[in-house]
Scaffold this active site. Structure first.
Site, PDB file in Angstrom:
ATOM      1  N   LYS A 168     -28.515  17.936  50.094  1.00 48.05           N
ATOM      2  CA  LYS A 168     -27.149  17.793  50.636  1.00 48.05           C
ATOM      3  C   LYS A 168     -26.154  17.449  49.537  1.00 48.05           C
ATOM      4  O   LYS A 168     -24.973  17.786  49.628  1.00 48.05           O
ATOM      5  CB  LYS A 168     -27.133  16.772  51.764  1.00 48.05           C
ATOM      6  CG  LYS A 168     -27.549  15.354  51.380  1.00 48.05           C
ATOM      7  CD  LYS A 168     -26.397  14.498  50.916  1.00 48.05           C
ATOM      8  CE  LYS A 168     -26.881  13.153  50.422  1.00 48.05           C
ATOM      9  NZ  LYS A 168     -25.769  12.305  49.904  1.00 48.05           N
ATOM     10  N   SER A 223     -24.489   7.289  54.526  1.00 50.33           N
ATOM     11  CA  SER A 223     -24.095   5.901  54.269  1.00 50.33           C
ATOM     12  C   SER A 223     -23.331   5.796  52.964  1.00 50.33           C
ATOM     13  O   SER A 223     -23.718   6.387  51.962  1.00 50.33           O
ATOM     14  CB  SER A 223     -25.338   4.999  54.190  1.00 50.33           C
ATOM     15  OG  SER A 223     -26.261   5.512  53.232  1.00 50.33           O
ATOM     16  N   ARG A 230     -19.371  10.589  45.564  1.00 45.83           N
ATOM     17  CA  ARG A 230     -19.224  10.949  44.148  1.00 45.83           C
ATOM     18  C   ARG A 230     -19.568  12.418  43.923  1.00 45.83           C
ATOM     19  O   ARG A 230     -18.980  13.065  43.051  1.00 45.83           O
ATOM     20  CB  ARG A 230     -20.114  10.055  43.279  1.00 45.83           C
ATOM     21  CG  ARG A 230     -21.604  10.262  43.446  1.00 45.83           C
ATOM     22  CD  ARG A 230     -22.416   9.198  42.770  1.00 45.83           C
ATOM     23  NE  ARG A 230     -22.230   7.907  43.412  1.00 45.83           N
ATOM     24  CZ  ARG A 230     -22.949   6.812  43.110  1.00 45.83           C
ATOM     25  NH1 ARG A 230     -23.838   6.858  42.152  1.00 45.83           N
ATOM     26  NH2 ARG A 230     -22.756   5.692  43.748  1.00 45.83           N
ATOM     27  N   ARG A 232     -30.640  -4.502  35.846  1.00 44.59           N
ATOM     28  CA  ARG A 232     -31.321  -3.785  34.772  1.00 44.59           C
ATOM     29  C   ARG A 232     -31.501  -4.617  33.512  1.00 44.59           C
ATOM     30  O   ARG A 232     -32.367  -4.322  32.694  1.00 44.59           O
ATOM     31  CB  ARG A 232     -30.566  -2.508  34.437  1.00 44.59           C
ATOM     32  CG  ARG A 232     -29.148  -2.722  33.904  1.00 44.59           C
ATOM     33  CD  ARG A 232     -28.466  -1.405  33.632  1.00 44.59           C
ATOM     34  NE  ARG A 232     -27.101  -1.581  33.150  1.00 44.59           N
ATOM     35  CZ  ARG A 232     -26.299  -0.569  32.835  1.00 44.59           C
ATOM     36  NH1 ARG A 232     -26.735   0.670  32.964  1.00 44.59           N
ATOM     37  NH2 ARG A 232     -25.078  -0.800  32.403  1.00 44.59           N
TER      38      ARG A 232
END
Length: 313
Positions: A180, A129, A244, A30
């Site tokens: 999800k 994943s 997370r 970034r």
């Protein structure tokens, strides 16, 4: 074929590591400081510590060149990036490697790229994943959705440990990956608040029913939601603390404040979806209310359990 990965978070870095097996990779960070740190260490110590970049991964903060671009930035930043980098992105194949729904527009990653209308083929890569698994070379299977023929990209992005399945149902892949995350938060709340494994199983199952109902109403195919980018991704995300979104839900359930810098896409997606579907997706709308602290966990449980009894569907 040189692949450019826009976004040097954990997932973008992991993709760079595994795809370097096939050829040269450009990893775009970034800013110049971040790029210099990753390049000097040959490791993303902030986002993916312990996994070295192969020699044929070039780290930069400038998006240039030609060829396919994998966009591994948070969905909430995607609209801005498409605008800021439109000259470098124009007429190039763009593959979203992010999940969620943009709060401002209500669009997913593919919808945002369609709106930007940059002229090249577009698609989305999604499925069950974790970045660390990909970086470690552990077997992983994902779905690549393209409206055009994606066979060449399927071959280019598959490695000995990363297997890609191809579909043209980009809407199903996009919605499966977004929704999800919300259900994973709900499952985390169940465990974090001590409701138990049975409650989590019920939330996962009924949450998946909400995912299918909504996605299919928008034209997604049933087999897509039953596949890697739907049920497969939900199973992984809703059952592991590596997720997370699940950890975020654990914190809500336990009454803790989220302090991590990691992006929790499910929180924004829940709010975006709840604003569009009043009363139609009770679990997703409940998560949105919990995220905004409009209700307590106790209120949420009472509301869900007191809903009218119905046939299973």
């Amino acid at each position: 074929m040189t692949i450019t990965i826009l976004g040097s978070g954990a997932f973008g870095t992991a993709l760079a590591i595994t795809l370097a097996t096939n050829g040269d990779i450009i990893l775009v960070a970034r800013d110049a400081k971040t790029a210099a740190q990753i390049d000097a260490d040959r490791e993303n110590k902030r986002r993916l510590p312990g996994y070295k970049l192969p020699p044929n991964v070039t780290v930069t903060d400038k998006l240039t060149g030609e060829g396919t671009i994998l966009i591994a930035t948070p969905t909430q930043q995607l609209s801005t990036i498409l605008l800021q980098e439109q000259a470098a992105l124009r007429n190039r194949p763009l593959i979203a490697c992010c999940k969620g729904v943009d709060l401002k527009s209500g669009l997913g990653p593919v919808g945002l790229m369609q709106k930007a209308d940059l002229g090249g083929p577009i698609g989305i890569l999604s499925g069950p994943s974790f970045a660390k698994d990909i970086a470690a070379g552990l077997p992983t299977a994902l779905t690549l959705a393209m409206s055009d023929d994606g066979t060449n990209l399927q071959n280019a992005l598959s490695t000995p440990t990363l297997r890609l399945y191809l579909t043209d149902d980009w809407r199903g892949v996009e919605l499966g990956g977004a929704l999800k995350n919300v259900i994973a938060i709900a499952c985390g709340v169940a465990i974090g608040s001590g409701l138990g494994e049975s409650a989590r199983a019920a939330i996962l199952t009924r949450g998946f029913s909400e995912m299918r109902t909504y996605a299919e109403a928008l034209g997604a195919r049933t087999d897509t939601l039953m596949g890697l980018s739907g049920l497969g991704d939900l199973t992984l995300t809703a059952s592991s603390e590596t997720s997370r979104n699940f950890r975020y839900g654990l914190g809500i359930g336990a009454g803790n404040t989220w302090t991590s810098e990691e992006t929790v896409e499910g929180a924004a997606t829940a709010k975006a979806m709840a604003s569009l579907n009043h009363g139609k997706m009770p679990i997703i709308e409940t998560v949105a209310a919990l995220v905004d602290k409009q209700i307590t966990v106790q209120d949420a449980v009472k509301s869900l359990l007191n809903r009218a009894l119905k046939k299973e569907s």
